[in-house]
Design an enzyme around this catalytic site. Structure first.
Site, PDB file in Angstrom:
ATOM      1  N   SER A   1       2.226  -2.718   7.092  1.00 42.48           N
ATOM      2  CA  SER A   1       0.969  -2.873   6.346  1.00 42.48           C
ATOM      3  C   SER A   1      -0.229  -3.088   7.258  1.00 42.48           C
ATOM      4  O   SER A   1      -0.125  -3.753   8.294  1.00 42.48           O
ATOM      5  CB  SER A   1       1.125  -4.091   5.427  1.00 42.48           C
ATOM      6  OG  SER A   1      -0.129  -4.577   5.034  1.00 42.48           O
TER       7      SER A   1
ATOM      8  N   GLU B   1      -2.381  -5.120   6.696  1.00 39.77           N
ATOM      9  CA  GLU B   1      -2.607  -6.577   6.711  1.00 39.77           C
ATOM     10  C   GLU B   1      -2.174  -7.163   8.058  1.00 39.77           C
ATOM     11  O   GLU B   1      -2.642  -8.222   8.462  1.00 39.77           O
ATOM     12  CB  GLU B   1      -1.835  -7.200   5.534  1.00 39.77           C
ATOM     13  CG  GLU B   1      -2.043  -8.687   5.304  1.00 39.77           C
ATOM     14  CD  GLU B   1      -3.421  -9.104   4.811  1.00 39.77           C
ATOM     15  OE1 GLU B   1      -4.195  -8.244   4.364  1.00 39.77           O
ATOM     16  OE2 GLU B   1      -3.732 -10.306   4.906  1.00 39.77           O
TER      17      GLU B   1
ATOM     18  N   TYR C   1       1.975 -13.552   4.642  1.00 39.41           N
ATOM     19  CA  TYR C   1       2.447 -12.196   4.322  1.00 39.41           C
ATOM     20  C   TYR C   1       2.301 -11.282   5.543  1.00 39.41           C
ATOM     21  O   TYR C   1       3.224 -10.553   5.904  1.00 39.41           O
ATOM     22  CB  TYR C   1       1.634 -11.642   3.138  1.00 39.41           C
ATOM     23  CG  TYR C   1       1.807 -10.164   2.913  1.00 39.41           C
ATOM     24  CD1 TYR C   1       2.863  -9.661   2.165  1.00 39.41           C
ATOM     25  CD2 TYR C   1       0.903  -9.241   3.455  1.00 39.41           C
ATOM     26  CE1 TYR C   1       3.022  -8.302   1.961  1.00 39.41           C
ATOM     27  CE2 TYR C   1       1.051  -7.884   3.260  1.00 39.41           C
ATOM     28  CZ  TYR C   1       2.112  -7.416   2.514  1.00 39.41           C
ATOM     29  OH  TYR C   1       2.262  -6.069   2.330  1.00 39.41           O
TER      30      TYR C   1
HETATM   31  O1  G4F Z   1      -6.422  -6.287  -3.592  1.00 40.64           O
HETATM   32  P1  G4F Z   1      -6.064  -7.357  -2.645  1.00 40.64           P
HETATM   33  O2  G4F Z   1      -5.315  -8.517  -3.207  1.00 40.64           O
HETATM   34  O3  G4F Z   1      -5.317  -6.654  -1.450  1.00 40.64           O
HETATM   35  P2  G4F Z   1      -4.993  -7.089   0.060  1.00 40.64           P
HETATM   36  O4  G4F Z   1      -5.015  -8.559   0.226  1.00 40.64           O
HETATM   37  O5  G4F Z   1      -5.900  -6.315   0.956  1.00 40.64           O
HETATM   38  O6  G4F Z   1      -3.494  -6.603   0.236  1.00 40.64           O
HETATM   39  C1  G4F Z   1      -3.038  -5.340  -0.232  1.00 40.64           C
HETATM   40  O7  G4F Z   1      -3.135  -4.384   0.785  1.00 40.64           O
HETATM   41  C2  G4F Z   1      -2.299  -4.622   1.926  1.00 40.64           C
HETATM   42  C3  G4F Z   1      -2.559  -3.490   2.910  1.00 40.64           C
HETATM   43  O8  G4F Z   1      -3.557  -3.908   3.794  1.00 40.64           O
HETATM   44  C4  G4F Z   1      -0.848  -4.700   1.498  1.00 40.64           C
HETATM   45  F1  G4F Z   1      -0.081  -4.919   2.580  1.00 40.64           F
HETATM   46  C5  G4F Z   1      -0.684  -5.812   0.490  1.00 40.64           C
HETATM   47  O9  G4F Z   1       0.656  -5.867   0.036  1.00 40.64           O
HETATM   48  C6  G4F Z   1      -1.585  -5.514  -0.700  1.00 40.64           C
HETATM   49  O10 G4F Z   1      -1.155  -4.322  -1.298  1.00 40.64           O
HETATM   50  O11 G4F Z   1      -7.400  -7.947  -1.964  1.00 40.64           O
HETATM   51  C7  G4F Z   1      -8.331  -7.103  -1.326  1.00 40.64           C
HETATM   52  C8  G4F Z   1      -9.572  -7.904  -0.983  1.00 40.64           C
HETATM   53  C9  G4F Z   1      -9.307  -9.203  -0.212  1.00 40.64           C
HETATM   54  O12 G4F Z   1     -10.232  -9.310   0.825  1.00 40.64           O
HETATM   55  C10 G4F Z   1      -9.569 -10.306  -1.224  1.00 40.64           C
HETATM   56  O13 G4F Z   1     -10.041 -11.532  -0.671  1.00 40.64           O
HETATM   57  O14 G4F Z   1     -10.219  -8.306  -2.183  1.00 40.64           O
HETATM   58  C11 G4F Z   1     -10.657  -9.646  -2.051  1.00 40.64           C
HETATM   59  N1  G4F Z   1     -10.804 -10.231  -3.393  1.00 40.64           N
HETATM   60  C12 G4F Z   1     -11.974 -10.741  -3.890  1.00 40.64           C
HETATM   61  N2  G4F Z   1     -11.753 -11.238  -5.112  1.00 40.64           N
HETATM   62  C13 G4F Z   1      -9.839 -10.402  -4.304  1.00 40.64           C
HETATM   63  C14 G4F Z   1     -10.439 -11.036  -5.395  1.00 40.64           C
HETATM   64  N3  G4F Z   1      -8.540 -10.052  -4.294  1.00 40.64           N
HETATM   65  C15 G4F Z   1      -7.792 -10.342  -5.400  1.00 40.64           C
HETATM   66  N4  G4F Z   1      -6.497  -9.984  -5.408  1.00 40.64           N
HETATM   67  N5  G4F Z   1      -8.333 -10.975  -6.483  1.00 40.64           N
HETATM   68  C16 G4F Z   1      -9.659 -11.358  -6.541  1.00 40.64           C
HETATM   69  O15 G4F Z   1     -10.125 -11.927  -7.515  1.00 40.64           O
END
Ligand code: G4F
Length: 328
Positions: A127, A129, A151
């Site tokens: 990933s 990440e 993670y």
């Molecule tokens: O959609 P996210 O939760 O994805 P994240 O953390 O980038 O991880 C995903 O991608 C990775 C590949 O780089 C995978 F390995 C992993 O399994 C997963 O599929 O968050 C994306 C961004 C972050 O910066 C987070 O802080 O969105 C920001 N965010 C802002 N508000 C939020 C929120 N994320 C989530 N989930 N929920 C919010 O309310």
């Protein structure tokens, strides 16, 4: 007929990959965890051709049993606890499944294949990440890994274990360093789907606002359907290797909001979005942008869906889903 075993079959990528492999004439086996797993019927409904086997990445004997039953030519290890935010509160179980689970699978493959390890090819879902506090912009296969979440740390362990099995035993084991990839099948806990679902519900008058965390983070978002094709291409190569799979573009959560709201005709969304520290992370990955040139050159892979098309696809799907469930 080639046989493939997919762990993590119930997730977005598992479903797209199963569809792809079935369309190529593979016999596809999916590993599913636990007794009476409610996702059993989801997989049977969405990809009826898949044969489900029970097993758990934390239980090596169950993995051996699945390998004996499926006799795979190709193994796609997609199984993981994949929600980054969850991993701070559940660091141990994340390490056991997302990290040590990879070692269990590699070791099970080695034990099952015995002297004939060349009969099988292995894909590990690494990933972006893992890049965390990024040391290069854009990130490529050689970029130093600096994970920022339990993670991410677990994924680094799985990534290097995969390389180690390749170097130690000559296993055809490849790692796909996949940047964020999304679709209408994405779980609503991830930010893209959380936003597209909320935008649809706000448009239909079913919800007042959406509450989010950091709006300034930037991600390289692609379409999951394109990314599973890259996984398959990796296992068709004569030699195993590691590849960054990305679009080469980055966008902030604010841009995502702007675009998603624009598709339902809302230009001023400032009153419809709230920020709450609850959704902020103890350590953030601020900027991800991948350099997919190696995948383009070696695998002849490139993404077919743009960021704008991806978000439109997700908003449209959520509008249809939400209006259908509102009528029920
Ligand atoms: O959609 P996210 O939760 O994805 P994240 O953390 O980038 O991880 C995903 O991608 C990775 C590949 O780089 C995978 F390995 C992993 O399994 C997963 O599929 O968050 C994306 C961004 C972050 O910066 C987070 O802080 O969105 C920001 N965010 C802002 N508000 C939020 C929120 N994320 C989530 N989930 N929920 C919010 O309310």
């Amino acid at each position: 007929m080639k046989r493939a075993l997919i762990t993590g079959i119930t997730g977005q990528d598992g479903l797209y990959l199963a569809e792809l492999l079935l369309s190529k004439g593979y016999e596809v086996f999916g590993l599913i965890r636990g007794q009476n797993n409610p996702k059993f019927s989801l997989v049977q409904r969405e990809v009826p051709g898949v044969k489900l086997l029970t097993g758990d990445l934390t239980d090596i004997s169950s993995l051996l049993r699945a390998l004996k039953a499926s006799q795979p030519d190709e193994i796609y290890n997609l199984g993981a606890i994949s929600f980054v935010a969850y991993s701070w509160e559940n660091a141990e179980v994340t390490s056991d499944v997302t990290g040590k689970g990879v070692l269990n699978m590699l070791e099970a493959v080695r034990l099952w294949a015995g002297d004939d390890l060349s009969k099988v090819r292995f894909y590990q879902a690494s990933s972006s990440e893992m890049f965390g506090k990024v040391q290069d912009v854009p990130q490529r296969e050689s970029t130093l890994l600096w994970p920022r979440s339990p993670y991410g740390v677990a994924k680094v362990f799985g990534h290097y274990m995969t390389i180690n099995y390749r170097e130690s035993y000559g296993m055809h084991a490849s790692s796909g360093i996949l940047f964020n990839h999304e679709s209408p099948r994405r779980g609503p806990e991830f930010v893209t789907r959380k936003i597209t679902q909320a935008v649809a519900r706000i448009k239909l008058g079913l919800q007042d606002k959406v509450v989010l965390g950091n709006l300034d983070a930037q991600r390289d978002w692609g379409f999951a359907g394109d990314y599973v094709d890259a996984m398959w291409r990796m296992l068709q190569q004569p030699t195993a290797d590691d590849y960054v799979i990305a679009t080469g573009e980055t966008h902030s959560i604010r841009e995502l909001l702007e675009l998603a709201f624009s598709y339902v005709g809302i230009s001023d969304w400032s009153e419809l979005v709230e920020q709450d520290p609850r959704f902020m992370r103890p350590a953030e990955v601020d900027l991800l942008i991948g350099d997919p040139s190696k995948a383009r050159e070696v695998l002849d892979w490139k993404p077919s869906v743009s960021f704008a098309e991806l978000i439109r696809m997700m908003v449209e799907s959520d509008l249809a889903e939400q209006s259908a469930s509102a009528k029920r």
